[in-house]
Scaffold this motif. Structure first.
Motif, PDB file in Angstrom:
ATOM      1  N   ASP A 136      10.698   1.182   1.737  1.00  0.00           N
ATOM      2  CA  ASP A 136      10.737  -0.183   2.063  1.00  0.00           C
ATOM      3  C   ASP A 136      10.899  -0.444   3.508  1.00  0.00           C
ATOM      4  OD1 ASP A 136      11.404  -2.844   0.848  1.00  0.00           O
ATOM      5  OD2 ASP A 136      13.422  -2.461   2.202  1.00  0.00           O
ATOM      6  N   ALA A 137      11.490   0.388   4.180  1.00  0.00           N
ATOM      7  CA  ALA A 137      11.464   0.199   5.712  1.00  0.00           C
ATOM      8  C   ALA A 137      10.104   0.260   6.357  1.00  0.00           C
ATOM      9  CB  ALA A 137      12.461   1.377   6.465  1.00  0.00           C
ATOM     10  N   ALA A 138       9.262   1.114   5.631  1.00  0.00           N
ATOM     11  CA  ALA A 138       7.851   1.461   6.371  1.00  0.00           C
ATOM     12  C   ALA A 138       6.711   0.405   5.726  1.00  0.00           C
ATOM     13  CB  ALA A 138       7.166   2.769   5.893  1.00  0.00           C
ATOM     14  N   ALA A 139       7.053  -0.198   4.603  1.00  0.00           N
ATOM     15  CA  ALA A 139       6.085  -1.552   4.156  1.00  0.00           C
ATOM     16  C   ALA A 139       5.976  -2.674   5.132  1.00  0.00           C
ATOM     17  CB  ALA A 139       6.715  -1.991   2.985  1.00  0.00           C
ATOM     18  N   SER A 140       4.986  -3.183   5.218  1.00  0.00           N
ATOM     19  CA  SER A 140       4.687  -4.284   5.980  1.00  0.00           C
ATOM     20  C   SER A 140       4.966  -5.354   5.184  1.00  0.00           C
ATOM     21  CB  SER A 140       3.286  -4.339   6.441  1.00  0.00           C
ATOM     22  OG  SER A 140       2.519  -5.126   5.405  1.00  0.00           O
ATOM     23  N   PRO A 141       5.589  -6.450   6.004  1.00  0.00           N
ATOM     24  CA  PRO A 141       6.380  -7.599   5.164  1.00  0.00           C
ATOM     25  C   PRO A 141       5.284  -8.425   4.341  1.00  0.00           C
ATOM     26  CG  PRO A 141       6.502  -7.820   7.510  1.00  0.00           C
ATOM     27  CD  PRO A 141       5.619  -6.452   7.399  1.00  0.00           C
ATOM     28  N   LEU A 155      -1.982   4.798  -3.279  1.00  0.00           N
ATOM     29  CA  LEU A 155      -2.177   5.043  -4.737  1.00  0.00           C
ATOM     30  C   LEU A 155      -1.136   5.902  -5.451  1.00  0.00           C
ATOM     31  CD1 LEU A 155      -6.184   5.378  -4.896  1.00  0.00           C
ATOM     32  CD2 LEU A 155      -4.695   3.333  -5.176  1.00  0.00           C
ATOM     33  N   ALA A 156      -0.807   7.005  -4.675  1.00  0.00           N
ATOM     34  CA  ALA A 156       0.254   7.833  -4.836  1.00  0.00           C
ATOM     35  C   ALA A 156       1.671   7.095  -5.198  1.00  0.00           C
ATOM     36  CB  ALA A 156       0.496   9.220  -3.749  1.00  0.00           C
ATOM     37  N   VAL A 157       1.877   6.074  -4.190  1.00  0.00           N
ATOM     38  CA  VAL A 157       3.261   5.374  -4.138  1.00  0.00           C
ATOM     39  C   VAL A 157       2.992   4.308  -5.401  1.00  0.00           C
ATOM     40  CG1 VAL A 157       4.713   3.749  -2.886  1.00  0.00           C
ATOM     41  CG2 VAL A 157       3.674   5.739  -1.716  1.00  0.00           C
ATOM     42  N   LEU A 158       1.860   3.751  -5.521  1.00  0.00           N
ATOM     43  CA  LEU A 158       1.949   2.612  -6.523  1.00  0.00           C
ATOM     44  C   LEU A 158       1.923   3.253  -7.969  1.00  0.00           C
ATOM     45  CD1 LEU A 158       0.862  -0.443  -6.880  1.00  0.00           C
ATOM     46  CD2 LEU A 158      -1.165   0.810  -7.889  1.00  0.00           C
ATOM     47  N   ALA A 159       1.343   4.432  -8.205  1.00  0.00           N
ATOM     48  CA  ALA A 159       1.558   5.355  -9.327  1.00  0.00           C
ATOM     49  C   ALA A 159       3.020   5.495  -9.599  1.00  0.00           C
ATOM     50  CB  ALA A 159       0.602   6.594  -9.488  1.00  0.00           C
ATOM     51  N   ALA A 160       3.566   5.967  -8.516  1.00  0.00           N
ATOM     52  CA  ALA A 160       5.112   6.517  -8.769  1.00  0.00           C
ATOM     53  C   ALA A 160       5.656   5.240  -9.238  1.00  0.00           C
ATOM     54  CB  ALA A 160       5.511   7.007  -7.529  1.00  0.00           C
ATOM     55  N   LEU A 161       5.683   4.141  -8.321  1.00  0.00           N
ATOM     56  CA  LEU A 161       6.757   3.002  -8.639  1.00  0.00           C
ATOM     57  C   LEU A 161       6.141   2.413 -10.098  1.00  0.00           C
ATOM     58  CD1 LEU A 161       6.629   1.136  -5.367  1.00  0.00           C
ATOM     59  CD2 LEU A 161       8.543   2.080  -6.644  1.00  0.00           C
ATOM     60  N   GLY A 162       4.974   2.695 -10.671  1.00  0.00           N
ATOM     61  CA  GLY A 162       4.411   2.165 -11.877  1.00  0.00           C
ATOM     62  C   GLY A 162       4.982   2.915 -13.062  1.00  0.00           C
ATOM     63  N   ARG A 176      14.881  -4.533  -1.871  1.00  0.00           N
ATOM     64  CA  ARG A 176      13.677  -3.891  -1.345  1.00  0.00           C
ATOM     65  C   ARG A 176      12.418  -4.826  -1.347  1.00  0.00           C
ATOM     66  NH1 ARG A 176      15.936   0.374  -4.557  1.00  0.00           N
ATOM     67  NH2 ARG A 176      17.089   1.965  -3.206  1.00  0.00           N
ATOM     68  N   GLU A 177      12.577  -5.904  -0.707  1.00  0.00           N
ATOM     69  CA  GLU A 177      11.638  -6.965  -1.122  1.00  0.00           C
ATOM     70  C   GLU A 177      10.239  -6.787  -0.498  1.00  0.00           C
ATOM     71  OE1 GLU A 177      14.907  -7.494  -0.805  1.00  0.00           O
ATOM     72  OE2 GLU A 177      15.132  -8.720  -2.399  1.00  0.00           O
ATOM     73  N   ARG A 178      10.411  -5.921   0.511  1.00  0.00           N
ATOM     74  CA  ARG A 178       8.990  -5.601   1.333  1.00  0.00           C
ATOM     75  C   ARG A 178       8.181  -4.600   0.289  1.00  0.00           C
ATOM     76  NH1 ARG A 178       9.686  -5.613   7.501  1.00  0.00           N
ATOM     77  NH2 ARG A 178       8.689  -3.502   7.477  1.00  0.00           N
ATOM     78  N   LEU A 179       8.955  -3.669  -0.219  1.00  0.00           N
ATOM     79  CA  LEU A 179       8.172  -2.658  -1.022  1.00  0.00           C
ATOM     80  C   LEU A 179       7.807  -3.554  -2.367  1.00  0.00           C
ATOM     81  CD1 LEU A 179       7.481   0.235  -1.485  1.00  0.00           C
ATOM     82  CD2 LEU A 179       9.616   0.647  -2.571  1.00  0.00           C
ATOM     83  N   ALA A 180       8.583  -4.331  -2.673  1.00  0.00           N
ATOM     84  CA  ALA A 180       8.476  -4.981  -4.126  1.00  0.00           C
ATOM     85  C   ALA A 180       7.025  -5.674  -3.770  1.00  0.00           C
ATOM     86  CB  ALA A 180       9.633  -6.006  -4.506  1.00  0.00           C
ATOM     87  N   ARG A 181       6.726  -6.609  -2.690  1.00  0.00           N
ATOM     88  CA  ARG A 181       5.674  -7.279  -2.178  1.00  0.00           C
ATOM     89  C   ARG A 181       4.481  -6.570  -2.258  1.00  0.00           C
ATOM     90  NH1 ARG A 181       7.797  -9.749   2.214  1.00  0.00           N
ATOM     91  NH2 ARG A 181       8.858 -11.005   0.855  1.00  0.00           N
TER      92      ARG A 181
END
Ligand SMILES: N[C@@H](CCC(=O)N[C@@H](CS)C(=O)NCC(=O)O)C(=O)O
Length: 200
Positions: A136-141, A155-162, A176-181
């Motif tokens: 979340d801290a590293a995600a762009s707004p 793709l690795a992060v997307l698959a893990a969150l999915g 964790r709004e940035r990561l959610a966006r």
């Protein structure tokens, strides 16, 4: 021969590669296997015994999601999914590692809950929270890819969150709004829509 990717429909590691193949426009036959009764043809392909395994159209056989992604980048230059130069590649590999660690944690949490192992559950949950906060801290707004352009690390992060959402719900989102966006933006890509985790 046709290129083949051995997967299960829930594996976040398999999904990462499946999405990469779609993003790169590489036609692939998806071979869904049952890890409870592995076909001997699959066992023969990899001593690791895990999905994913890629068998390329010339018979080149590659296990492990990250090794497969690196192989695809080395061999097929179209629609690159890693940056140019050592700094960009290091950033993608590090992001990929965060995604894989998150996937490992989400899988471990599933088994800890199934086995009612409270200690393992607490350990997995704490590890997942740390990784989510880091991401979340590293995600762009604005929901843009982590390293500027889409990478196999995304793709690795997307698959893990999915997978995390599929198994454990959407409780990771609050705070964790940035990561959610970022997730909601990338999750609309055709490669993500076509590969969402499912039971069968
Ligand atoms: N490091 C491997 C991990 C792959 C992995 O853990 N796959 C799981 C499914 S999510 C699996 O095949 N497990 C079977 C087993 O451990 O026997 C990768 O990135 O491909």
């Amino acid at each position: 021969m046709a290129r083949e990717l051995y997967v299960t429909l829930r594996s976040p590691f398999a999904r990462k590669v499946w999405m990469a193949l779609i993003e790169k426009g590489l036609a692939t036959e998806i071979v869904v296997i049952d890890l409870e009764s592995r076909p001997s043809a699959f066992e023969a392909l990899s001593p690791i015994g895990k999905v994913p395994v890629l068998v390329d159209d010339d018979g080149t056989t590659v296990p492990d999601s990250t090794v497969i992604c690196e192989y695809l980048e080395d061999r097929y230059r179209e629609h690159p999914l890693r940056g140019r130069g050592w700094e960009a590649r290091l950033a993608v590999r590090q992001l990929d590692e965060l995604g894989d660690a998150l996937a490992d944690g989400a899988v471990a949490l599933f088994f800890a809950r199934r086995d009612q192992n409270a200690r393992a559950e607490a350990k997995s949950s704490a590890g997942i929270d740390r990784l989510l906060d880091t991401l979340d801290a590293a995600a762009s707004p604005d929901g843009a890819p982590f390293c500027g352009t889409l990478s196999y690390g995304d793709l690795a992060v997307l698959a893990a969150l999915g997978y995390l959402g599929f198994r454990h719900g959407e409780g990771w989102r609050p705070g964790r709004e940035r990561l959610a966006r970022w997730y909601d933006t990338l999750d609309q890509r055709p490669s993500a829509v076509a590969t969402r985790p499912r039971l069968a």
